[in-house]
Design an enzyme around this catalytic site. Structure first.
Site, PDB file in Angstrom:
ATOM      1  N   LYS A 101       2.777   2.122   2.288  1.00 24.33           N
ATOM      2  CA  LYS A 101       2.729   2.706   3.637  1.00 24.33           C
ATOM      3  C   LYS A 101       3.741   1.976   4.500  1.00 24.33           C
ATOM      4  O   LYS A 101       3.816   0.751   4.460  1.00 24.33           O
ATOM      5  CB  LYS A 101       1.342   2.466   4.263  1.00 24.33           C
ATOM      6  CG  LYS A 101       0.292   3.471   3.895  1.00 24.33           C
ATOM      7  CD  LYS A 101      -0.941   3.251   4.787  1.00 24.33           C
ATOM      8  CE  LYS A 101      -1.863   4.437   4.698  1.00 24.33           C
ATOM      9  NZ  LYS A 101      -2.990   4.343   5.614  1.00 24.33           N
ATOM     10  N   LYS A 118       0.842  -1.214   0.000  1.00 26.72           N
ATOM     11  CA  LYS A 118       0.000   0.000   0.000  1.00 26.72           C
ATOM     12  C   LYS A 118       0.869   1.254   0.000  1.00 26.72           C
ATOM     13  O   LYS A 118       0.405   2.351   0.211  1.00 26.72           O
ATOM     14  CB  LYS A 118      -0.908   0.002   1.244  1.00 26.72           C
ATOM     15  CG  LYS A 118      -2.004  -1.022   1.213  1.00 26.72           C
ATOM     16  CD  LYS A 118      -2.636  -1.259   2.587  1.00 26.72           C
ATOM     17  CE  LYS A 118      -3.217  -0.080   3.253  1.00 26.72           C
ATOM     18  NZ  LYS A 118      -3.899  -0.415   4.523  1.00 26.72           N
TER      19      LYS A 118
HETATM   20  N1  C2G Z   1     -10.207   7.424   8.639  1.00 27.44           N
HETATM   21  C1  C2G Z   1     -11.195   8.367   8.928  1.00 27.44           C
HETATM   22  N2  C2G Z   1     -10.830   9.629   9.253  1.00 27.44           N
HETATM   23  C2  C2G Z   1      -9.519   9.982   9.312  1.00 27.44           C
HETATM   24  C3  C2G Z   1      -8.511   9.032   9.049  1.00 27.44           C
HETATM   25  C4  C2G Z   1      -8.888   7.737   8.708  1.00 27.44           C
HETATM   26  O1  C2G Z   1     -12.394   8.057   8.875  1.00 27.44           O
HETATM   27  N3  C2G Z   1      -9.199  11.256   9.637  1.00 27.44           N
HETATM   28  C5  C2G Z   1     -10.635   6.055   8.292  1.00 27.44           C
HETATM   29  C6  C2G Z   1     -10.183   5.642   6.897  1.00 27.44           C
HETATM   30  O2  C2G Z   1     -11.085   6.149   5.904  1.00 27.44           O
HETATM   31  C7  C2G Z   1     -10.251   4.113   7.007  1.00 27.44           C
HETATM   32  C8  C2G Z   1      -9.855   3.870   8.482  1.00 27.44           C
HETATM   33  O3  C2G Z   1     -10.041   5.125   9.169  1.00 27.44           O
HETATM   34  O4  C2G Z   1     -11.596   3.669   6.818  1.00 27.44           O
HETATM   35  C9  C2G Z   1      -8.416   3.425   8.633  1.00 27.44           C
HETATM   36  O5  C2G Z   1      -7.583   4.391   8.036  1.00 27.44           O
HETATM   37  P1  C2G Z   1      -6.155   3.906   7.425  1.00 27.44           P
HETATM   38  O6  C2G Z   1      -5.442   3.122   8.444  1.00 27.44           O
HETATM   39  O7  C2G Z   1      -5.509   5.065   6.762  1.00 27.44           O
HETATM   40  O8  C2G Z   1      -6.687   2.888   6.304  1.00 27.44           O
HETATM   41  P2  C2G Z   1      -6.130   2.711   4.823  1.00 27.44           P
HETATM   42  O9  C2G Z   1      -4.661   2.756   4.814  1.00 27.44           O
HETATM   43  O10 C2G Z   1      -6.911   3.620   3.972  1.00 27.44           O
HETATM   44  O11 C2G Z   1      -6.518   1.157   4.551  1.00 27.44           O
HETATM   45  O12 C2G Z   1      -8.201  -2.468   2.067  1.00 27.44           O
HETATM   46  C10 C2G Z   1      -8.466  -1.193   2.615  1.00 27.44           C
HETATM   47  C11 C2G Z   1      -7.242  -0.567   3.173  1.00 27.44           C
HETATM   48  O13 C2G Z   1      -6.571  -1.451   4.052  1.00 27.44           O
HETATM   49  C12 C2G Z   1      -7.636   0.724   3.899  1.00 27.44           C
END
Ligand code: C2G
Length: 129
Positions: free
Chosen positions: A46, A44
């Site tokens: 990340k 990803k």
């Molecule tokens: N999120 C949110 N508000 C934020 C930051 C994050 O609502 N200010 C939500 C994201 O939209 C996601 C969840 O928190 O639904 C987890 O965020 P991340 O760890 O950044 O997830 P991500 O890397 O987008 O992984 O297969 C899907 C991926 O694994 C999603």
């Protein structure tokens, strides 16, 4: 029992993550979180600050998170939905439209992100201290 699933890295766990999980749980009775492994995070583009075990501990300690499973790849969602008998897939609307292919397997809901907070911003703020 209505089962909900969501996926993410949840690194440097913060308010926005908790608000997402809280709203996800309120969509059903049982919440499963697919937590990105350290290896999948690299796919990803990340690099999480905290390890999978550390991030898993945080999530499992939240009383309204019922189960944490490893998210190892992009392809596992359909089989997860079938394996865990999921009714609703939910994720933040930064992913809006990206998971519509799941609609033939379960309800798909994109929730508004919590503004003003992100793991990336936290890392930037800390770096400038
Ligand atoms: N999120 C949110 N508000 C934020 C930051 C994050 O609502 N200010 C939500 C994201 O939209 C996601 C969840 O928190 O639904 C987890 O965020 P991340 O760890 O950044 O997830 P991500 O890397 O987008 O992984 O297969 C899907 C991926 O694994 C999603």
């Amino acid at each position: 029992m209505k089962k909900v699933i969501t996926y993410g890295t949840f690194d440097l766990f913060h308010y926005g993550h908790m608000k997402l999980l809280e709203r996800a749980k309120n969509l059903g009775d049982y919440l499963i979180v697919g937590l990105s492994t350290d290896e999948f995070n690299l796919q990803k583009q990340k690099k999480s600050h905290h390890s999978y075990e550390y991030r898993k501990f945080i999530l499992e300690t939240i009383d309204f998170v019922n189960e944490v499973i490893p998210e190892k790849n992009w392809e596992q969602k359909i089989s997860d939905i079938q394996k865990y008998d999921i009714d609703t897939f939910v994720i933040g609307d930064d992913w809006k439209g990206k998971f519509d292919f799941l609609k033939e397997y379960c309800e798909v809901i994109y929730l508004p992100r919590t503004e003003g907070i992100s793991t990336t911003q936290i890392k930037k703020d800390m770096a400038s201290l």
